[in-house]
Design a protein around this motif. Sequence first.
Motif, PDB file in Angstrom:
ATOM      1  N   THR A   1       0.856  -1.178   0.000  1.00  0.00           N
ATOM      2  CA  THR A   1       0.000   0.000   0.000  1.00  0.00           C
ATOM      3  C   THR A   1       0.894   1.230   0.000  1.00  0.00           C
ATOM      4  OG1 THR A   1      -1.815   1.090   1.174  1.00  0.00           O
ATOM      5  CG2 THR A   1      -0.174  -0.049   2.538  1.00  0.00           C
ATOM      6  N   SER A   2       0.376   2.363   0.389  1.00  0.00           N
ATOM      7  CA  SER A   2       1.141   3.611   0.326  1.00  0.00           C
ATOM      8  C   SER A   2       2.060   3.775   1.537  1.00  0.00           C
ATOM      9  CB  SER A   2       0.181   4.798   0.257  1.00  0.00           C
ATOM     10  OG  SER A   2      -0.563   4.896   1.464  1.00  0.00           O
ATOM     11  N   ILE A   3       2.984   4.725   1.417  1.00  0.00           N
ATOM     12  CA  ILE A   3       3.857   5.054   2.547  1.00  0.00           C
ATOM     13  C   ILE A   3       3.013   5.521   3.727  1.00  0.00           C
ATOM     14  CG2 ILE A   3       5.611   6.683   3.351  1.00  0.00           C
ATOM     15  CD1 ILE A   3       6.796   6.638   0.535  1.00  0.00           C
ATOM     16  N   ARG A   4       1.992   6.312   3.451  1.00  0.00           N
ATOM     17  CA  ARG A   4       1.118   6.831   4.508  1.00  0.00           C
ATOM     18  C   ARG A   4       0.484   5.685   5.306  1.00  0.00           C
ATOM     19  NH1 ARG A   4      -1.568  11.661   4.432  1.00  0.00           N
ATOM     20  NH2 ARG A   4      -1.161  11.833   2.177  1.00  0.00           N
ATOM     21  N   ASP A   5      -0.097   4.708   4.586  1.00  0.00           N
ATOM     22  CA  ASP A   5      -0.775   3.601   5.270  1.00  0.00           C
ATOM     23  C   ASP A   5       0.214   2.714   6.007  1.00  0.00           C
ATOM     24  OD1 ASP A   5      -3.214   4.492   4.387  1.00  0.00           O
ATOM     25  OD2 ASP A   5      -3.285   3.177   2.639  1.00  0.00           O
TER      26      ASP A   5
ATOM     27  N   ASP B   1       4.097  11.421  -5.769  1.00  0.00           N
ATOM     28  CA  ASP B   1       2.894  11.223  -4.958  1.00  0.00           C
ATOM     29  C   ASP B   1       3.152  11.359  -3.468  1.00  0.00           C
ATOM     30  OD1 ASP B   1       1.304  10.739  -7.203  1.00  0.00           O
ATOM     31  OD2 ASP B   1       1.910   8.627  -7.261  1.00  0.00           O
ATOM     32  N   GLY B   2       4.377  11.651  -3.059  1.00  0.00           N
ATOM     33  CA  GLY B   2       4.683  11.868  -1.660  1.00  0.00           C
ATOM     34  C   GLY B   2       4.273  10.711  -0.770  1.00  0.00           C
ATOM     35  N   LEU B   3       3.494  11.005   0.250  1.00  0.00           N
ATOM     36  CA  LEU B   3       3.071   9.987   1.203  1.00  0.00           C
ATOM     37  C   LEU B   3       2.161   8.935   0.573  1.00  0.00           C
ATOM     38  CD1 LEU B   3       2.297  12.219   4.321  1.00  0.00           C
ATOM     39  CD2 LEU B   3       4.136  10.520   4.123  1.00  0.00           C
ATOM     40  N   ASP B   4       1.564   9.242  -0.550  1.00  0.00           N
ATOM     41  CA  ASP B   4       0.649   8.302  -1.200  1.00  0.00           C
ATOM     42  C   ASP B   4       1.360   7.389  -2.194  1.00  0.00           C
ATOM     43  OD1 ASP B   4      -1.684   9.245   0.108  1.00  0.00           O
ATOM     44  OD2 ASP B   4      -1.684  10.997  -1.210  1.00  0.00           O
ATOM     45  N   THR B   5       2.677   7.416  -2.199  1.00  0.00           N
ATOM     46  CA  THR B   5       3.444   6.563  -3.096  1.00  0.00           C
ATOM     47  C   THR B   5       3.348   5.104  -2.644  1.00  0.00           C
ATOM     48  OG1 THR B   5       5.027   8.350  -3.503  1.00  0.00           O
ATOM     49  CG2 THR B   5       5.743   6.105  -4.051  1.00  0.00           C
ATOM     50  N   PRO B   6       2.959   4.202  -3.545  1.00  0.00           N
ATOM     51  CA  PRO B   6       2.916   2.774  -3.167  1.00  0.00           C
ATOM     52  C   PRO B   6       4.324   2.206  -3.048  1.00  0.00           C
ATOM     53  CG  PRO B   6       2.351   3.034  -5.489  1.00  0.00           C
ATOM     54  CD  PRO B   6       2.465   4.423  -4.919  1.00  0.00           C
TER      55      PRO B   6
END
Length: 576
Positions: A411-415, A447-452
């Motif tokens: 998933t993303s870096i954020r998750d 995509d910053g934090l949303d990068t998978p």
Amino acid sequence: MYALRRLVAAGALGAGALGCAVALLATSGWLISRASQQPPVLELAVAVTAVRAFGLGRGVLRYAERLVGHDATFRVLASLRSRVYARLERLGPAGLPAFRRGDLLARFVSDVDQIQDRYLRVRLPIAVAVVVGGLSVLGAGLLLPAAGAALAVALLVAGVVVPWLTVRTAARAERETVTDRAAMTAGVVELLQGAPELIAHGSAHGRLVALDALDRRLARAAARSAVAAGVGAGLTALATGGAVLAALAAGATAVDAGRLDPVLLAVVVLLPLAAFEAVTGLPAAAQSLVRVRESTARLNEVFAAEPPVAAGTGTPGSPFPLVLSGVSARWPGASRPALSDVDLRVEPGRRIAVVGASGAGKSTLAAVLVRFLDPSAGSFTLAGLPVDKLDPDAVRRLIGWCAQDAHLFDTSIRDNLRVARPAADEPELWAALAAARIDGWVRSLPDGLDTPVGERGAQVSGGQRQRLALARVVLAGFPVVVLDEPTANLDPVTADALARDLLAATEGRATVLITHRLAGCEQADEVVVLDAGRVVQRGTHEALLAVDGPYRNWWDRERRTDAWLSATGAPERVGD
């Protein structure tokens, strides 16, 4: 209890639906026979209405039975799956190597799903067959005792003898199907996980051949099971025909003797045809029962496995002081301890580096600290409380772990960061990334934090994966942090830089750095040297360098190796 009530209701609805089918055929037979005598239409009105009611009731009750039965079964499965997961959580990770990963997946998915047949394809059909079959025999017996007796015998043959013969024929095939499907799942999972190595070494073909052989074995087992099911269906059809012929013979004799109204002859003959719908599925139910028992046995193996840690109920208010005294530990199934007579004391803000070669017991010590493994001897206390009296999850809320092969989810870096704290806001995420010295790289991404990050972090480098794992630990805010070989598989320059960043990120927290490289040890308050599971040296970095011993020898050897790599122009930042 709620699910049990729903299952009982489903059984009642199923019996009602099948009862309507029997009543529909019997009433239709009477109606046709009576109509042939051309009576006044009003005499047939009740039968006509009954035929309509039974026809509608059969469909409505069958739908309701499926709805209620599946709802109850899915609730049971959800509860069972939660119990299996909770047990796997108790076993993991120290107790899980007793099972192959693919086999655990098969137990968690296929075997749990198989349990639904216990209710939908075994218990409910048997209950419905007993109720409807008994009432059908009673009804036939009231009309003509000989027909009732013949129907009872035929139903016993079709409902007891035929399923028994089916199970005797197909039991081995059904058991093989369950175990071979689990083996197939395990083989496919291992093949996919190890595909790069298998292809690189030219071994993929052999694994594929083995899976193909297993697939053919599954096909043969399915064929034997199908033959048994076909034989069962044929014997049931013979029993049905026998019951009809017996009812016809008995009914014709009774009509000739004046003991039976000719109009009721059609009811006596048609009743067995409808009643046998109750037992038609019992051979398949018997086969399902074999699979259910095999799956139940496999799940019971998971429930029976001994957890590697005791599950207390206490909740420590603070982890300090964290004290290990004379601790020894062994992994499940091991013949000798991996850790022997180890003492350790962790106070707030204290930094301890644990060093040693591979196999020295460093990761075992980490497993003990985060309660993945309980000591086999000695004592381990938090704030004076024995850890075996404490809830393992409560302990892990105080002692964080950053593994050498830290897992990143697909998933993303954020998750991935919010695994540590789901409610964390964006400024807190960036602060954690900054502490791990990786915020600049994340900001540079489109995509910053949303990068998978890909499956298991496949789209990031080893150094980036470790820094993201560190940011996750920082975000969680554990009072004690265990860094287990965080620089493994990295080149020396990258490993040394990461080790120092790790210690900087955990500034102010109690930290246990477990490492095979000595870079960063100079920042530790104490260095513990392990060899063959035992402490062979301990002290400050400067004190250990001042005496002849394993630590100084290791330090000198590491410096010479790093100098040689630098002189030969070896890559400096591979994997960062």
